[in-house]
Scaffold this motif. Structure first.
Motif: not given
Ligand SMILES: Nc1ncnc2c1ncn2[C@@H]1O[C@H](COP(=O)(O)OP(=O)(O)O)[C@@H](O)[C@H]1O
Ligand code: SF4
Ligand SMILES: [Mg+2]
Lengths: 287, 590
Positions: B114-115, B125-127, B160-166
């Protein structure tokens, strides 16, 4: 694709050397060096301990046959340097192989047996590490006089410790491999497993170790010579020659320069070769 | 059209000349579409995708061009692929552990991403939201854990979360479920299916397993040797494949929903008879204390001469431990194990001598089960060296050649080394080695899991013919239930070291009785889009608990949908119809 040829360690090592220009050159230079110190003296009419009273401390001169000059006792520098090279290379190679043999046997046994045996054998290594070996070597020399075998043994005795540790680590990793498990399930004996399955797979580290240890040993021998504990006169080694040369650096510089060039070239080449091999063969880098 | 690739080739220079990893492919992706790329290992699936996110290794040469939303990704002279990576196109890989940093907590890892892309927003919050979206239970506490503390399925969810959060436009998933157990695979597939409807991301799903994508893909592309050989709607590909390669691929998939027609029931002579055996490992806890890990608990089984007994279950359920005990590599800590009529224990070294000859093992990874520094002749001779040391050289070679012949290889293999053979050929060699001593029992621990689908079938057929020839018994361990169904006579289902159900193969698959067996079989994807799209998966949640300090009572209780107060007692195998089931409610729920 079934086009590659067999994976003998030597073909693999050679393939690795060929890929690296520096290592290739180093390899050829070393081959030349070995051949040269063996047959080089034939081209000179002087023996290594022959004193030519008419030419003491002569600079290099082609007319009288002393092409690289003579030392203060009138001995031919060219011949002495090559003889010194024989000793230095021999000390390097023999000591390395002695320590290799002990280190591999010890490390494989310790690692493969595991458990209490392994624990005990490794503690022993720790103790050995703690002993001041150089000090012992010097003491032994003082008591028993300068003896080339003592140098072999002394240097080999220190170096096998490293080898044993490296090999044990590799053995522990190999022991987990399925092919070792398969051999165990088949009932292959412990010694046969070590010989057939473990040792051949260690050759990668072994080759690297050889090329990096030989120069180290040559250097240690030079260091001992520098302390005046090297081989016995009139025999000599590169280390001895460099030491003697350094004593009269101003008046007879060729006595220092000639053996120093040989010594440095050899050390450099071994290190280049070892680095090249390590890049290509070290199992730790290969995934 | 969100992505279009034209004339893409990826080539590598090698000693043997130019290698075409990808050979002139055209590919397009619509908005919100799920595209499946199917092909065997080495067919260029991953390479073609790495090119569009700019992650190809430096020595790769790319030809062709690609556009993302009509913006240039790369062409002959420019490569902007990197600028789109992450925020527009995200990718996840087979083994999430390689993409996660073991020294960072989940929150820290995702925070780093995210940074880079969204420096000014509230990361926590996003995570949390992203983790909740991929249905990670108790996400808030998982944020502070390290990757190794999570199960494989959870790690893949995190990826999957780490890709989709963007909120990328394209998610590329490269074999995301291959390393996972069927039940966990089903959970991840269900998740992807859900996500498809909720977010407007297009998905490219790469796999070698046609079954996996049957239910989730809108379009399927089949690749072979760097080329696209067929492309179409799933219905067309699965039911009316046109290209011979696709036909072969479809035909070679074993199906869990088809009857096994050549199984046998009765085996009068027993080779192995295990009576209530348990196996425990001691795990060092502190300086002096140990935990006991019960890898196998109270297992009773019989292996008849000529029988193929399947053992299935999730990884870590004790399958391999059981196998090792049958080969007397370890001994049961409790119970009675009889092999060829003799009791197996440390004292019985004469039995060990016998089993070393009569019980042979075939491991999962054929390449690593052969010494890379031994040639094929030595590898195959070793059993003879060990057990008939007096045999002369000529007869050893003769036997080796005839063994090679039996597995379909010729004597040109003798002086070659394992790495010169393909995975399928290696497994043949390993089978040949197991046959050298004409064993009575062959233990196959996931013998085909590491092979490509089309080769799997050949290797399985080879195993079956050989079993007939020498009338050996096979213990067939696999987590692939479709293979087990097509190969075995009888099947045991293991859970946490216990056998929870045991029956003949068609009985077990047609009417599974134990809730765990039911869930396991339901989780197997069926390579037929019509069936697979309809199946409303009754998903089994969670992962098996740790085998250390097991809870008392039915060990499946905390994942069981049928649990009630009756289940508090320890469950033992009891007969229900013709199956043995370890579930007190088996009669009620069937
Ligand atoms: N040598 C060992 N020491 C300690 N625990 C082990 C050992 N081998 C296996 N285990 C544990 O025993 C359990 C069963 O393992 P295994 O038989 O390999 O399962 P499977 O083959 O079904 O995947 C697992 O929890 C595993 O971690
Ligand atoms: S005993 Fe109860 S908890 Fe265990 S499997 Fe049967 S129904 Fe489920
Ligand atoms: Mg296993």
């Amino acid at each position: 694709m079934i086009t590659k040829q067999s994976r003998s360690i030597w073909t693999e090592a050679w393939g690795a050397i060929k890929k690296n220009a520096r290592a290739t050159i180093a390899f050829y230079v070393l081959c030349f060096m070995v051949v040269f110190v063996v047959i080089g003296p034939v081209f000179s009419s002087f023996a290594y301990d022959f004193t030519d009273w008419s030419y003491l401390a002569m600079p290099p001169n082609f007319e009288n046959g002393h092409i690289l000059g003579t030392d203060s006792l009138g001995r031919d520098v060219y011949v002495r340097t090559l003889y010194g090279g024989r000793i230095s290379l021999m000390v390097g190679i023999v000591s390395t192989f002695v320590s290799l043999f002990i280190g591999v046997s010890y490390g494989v046994f310790s690692g493969y047996m595991g458990g209490k045996i392994d624990g005990f054998m490794m503690r022993f290594i720790d103790v050995m590490y703690a002993l001041p070996f150089m000090f012992f070597v010097i003491l032994l020399m003082v008591f028993f006089g300068r003896n080339i075998f003592l140098i072999f043994i002394a240097i080999g005795a220190v170096n096998w410790l490293d080898m044993a540790r490296i090999v044990r680590g590799q053995t522990l990793a190999l022991k987990q491999k399925e092919f070792v498990e398969a051999a165990e399930a088949l009932g292959v004996g412990a010694l046969a497993i070590m010989r057939r399955h473990i040792v051949p797979n260690l050759l990668g580290v072994v080759v690297i170790y050889i090329t990096l240890t030989i120069p180290q040993v040559i250097l240690v021998e030079s260091f001992l010579s520098f302390l005046g504990l090297g081989v016995q006169e009139p025999l000599t080694s590169w280390g001895m020659l460099v030491k003697e040369g350094a004593e009269d650096m101003q008046s007879t510089p060729w006595l220092l320069i000639v053996p120093a060039i040989f010594l440095a070239t050899t050390l450099f080449c071994f290190n280049f070769l070892g680095d090249g091999l390590r890049d290509a063969l070290d199992p730790r880098d290969r995934q | 059209m969100i992505l279009s690739i034209k004339g893409l080739s990826v080539t590598y220079q090698s000693d043997d000349g130019l290698i075409f990893a990808v050979d002139d492919i055209d590919l397009s992706l619509q908005e919100k579409e799920t595209l499946a790329i199917v092909g065997e290992s080495g067919s260029g699936k991953t390479q073609s995708m790495l090119s569009i996110i700019g992650l190809l290794p430096e020595n790769a040469q790319i030809k062709g061009e690609a556009f993302f939303n009509n913006k240039l990704l790369f062409n002959q002279s420019n490569n902007h692929a990197e600028e789109f990576r992450g925020n527009e196109i995200g990718m996840i890989f087979q083994d999430p552990m390689t993409s996660l940093n073991p020294y960072l907590t989940i929150e820290e890892q995702l925070g780093l991403v995210l940074k880079k892309h969204l420096p000014d927003e509230d990361h926590g919050k996003i995570i949390l939201e992203a983790l909740n979206n991929v249905k990670i239970p108790d996400a808030a506490s998982k944020m502070n854990q390290y990757p190794h503390e999570l199960s494989g399925g959870m790690r893949q969810r995190v990826m999957i979360a780490s890709v989709l959060m963007l909120k990328p436009k394209i998610l590329i998933a490269d074999e995301p479920t291959t390393a996972l157990d069927v039940t966990v695979q089903a959970q991840i597939l269900a998740l992807i299916k859900d996500l498809k409807d909720q977010i407007d991301t297009s998905i490219i799903f790469i796999t070698h397993d046609l079954g996996v994508v049957a239910g989730i893909s809108d379009r399927v592309v089949v690749m072979e040797k760097g080329k696209i050989v067929e492309e179409g709607a799933p219905e067309a590909i699965y039911h009316a494949p046109k290209h011979p390669y696709t036909q072969k691929l479809i035909a070679s998939i074993p199906r869990v929903d088809e009857k096994n027609l050549h199984h046998q029931d009765a085996f009068p002579n027993k080779s192995i008879d295990a009576d209530n055996i348990s196996m425990e490992y001691r795990i060092k806890k502190g300086w002096w204390s140990f935990d006991t890990l019960k890898a196998v608990r109270n297992v009773s089984c019989e292996l008849g001469q000529g029988e193929i007994l399947g053992v299935v279950g999730e990884s870590g359920c004790g399958k391999s431990t059981l196998a090792k005990s049958l080969a007397t590599m370890i001994y049961p800590t409790k119970g009675k194990l009889k092999i060829f009529g003799q009791e197996a224990n440390i004292g019985n070294q004469s039995l060990k001598k016998i089993t070393q000859k009569e019980v042979q093992m075939i491991f999962q990874d054929p390449v690593s089960s052969m010494n890379p520094r031994m040639n094929i002749e030595s590898i195959l001779s070793e059993p003879l060296w060990t057990h008939s040391p007096n045999l002369d050289k000529a007869s050893v070679r003769e036997k080796v050649i005839s063994a090679l012949d039996r597995v379909g290889l010729d004597s040109s293999a003798l002086f070659r080394y394992p790495h010169e053979f393909s995975g399928g050929q290696c497994q043949r060699i390993v089978i040949a080695r197991a046959l050298m001593l004409k064993p009575k029992v062959i233990i196959c621990d996931e013998p085909v899991s590491s092979l490509d689908v089309s080769i799997r079938k050949q290797v399985l057929e080879l195993l079956l013919t050989i079993r007939k020839e020498i009338n050996a018994s096979l213990l067939f361990i696999s987590h692939d239930l479709s293979v087990v169904r097509q190969v075995c006579d009888n099947v045991m289902v293991m859970y946490l070291g216990q056998v929870v159900e045991q029956a003949n193969v068609n009985e077990l698959f047609d009417s599974p009785k134990h809730p765990y067996t039911k869930a396991l079989i339901a989780a197997v994807p069926i390579p037929d889009p019509n069936i697979q799209k309809q199946i409303e998966l009754k998903l089994m949640e969670g992962d098996p608990p740790s085998p250390i300090n097991l809870p008392s009572g039915c060990s499946f209780a905390d994942r069981c949908a049928f649990k009630n107060d009756q289940c508090k007692s320890e469950q033992i195998l009891t007969r229900v119809d013709s199956s043995l089931v370890a579930c007190i409610r088996a009669r009620e729920i069937n």
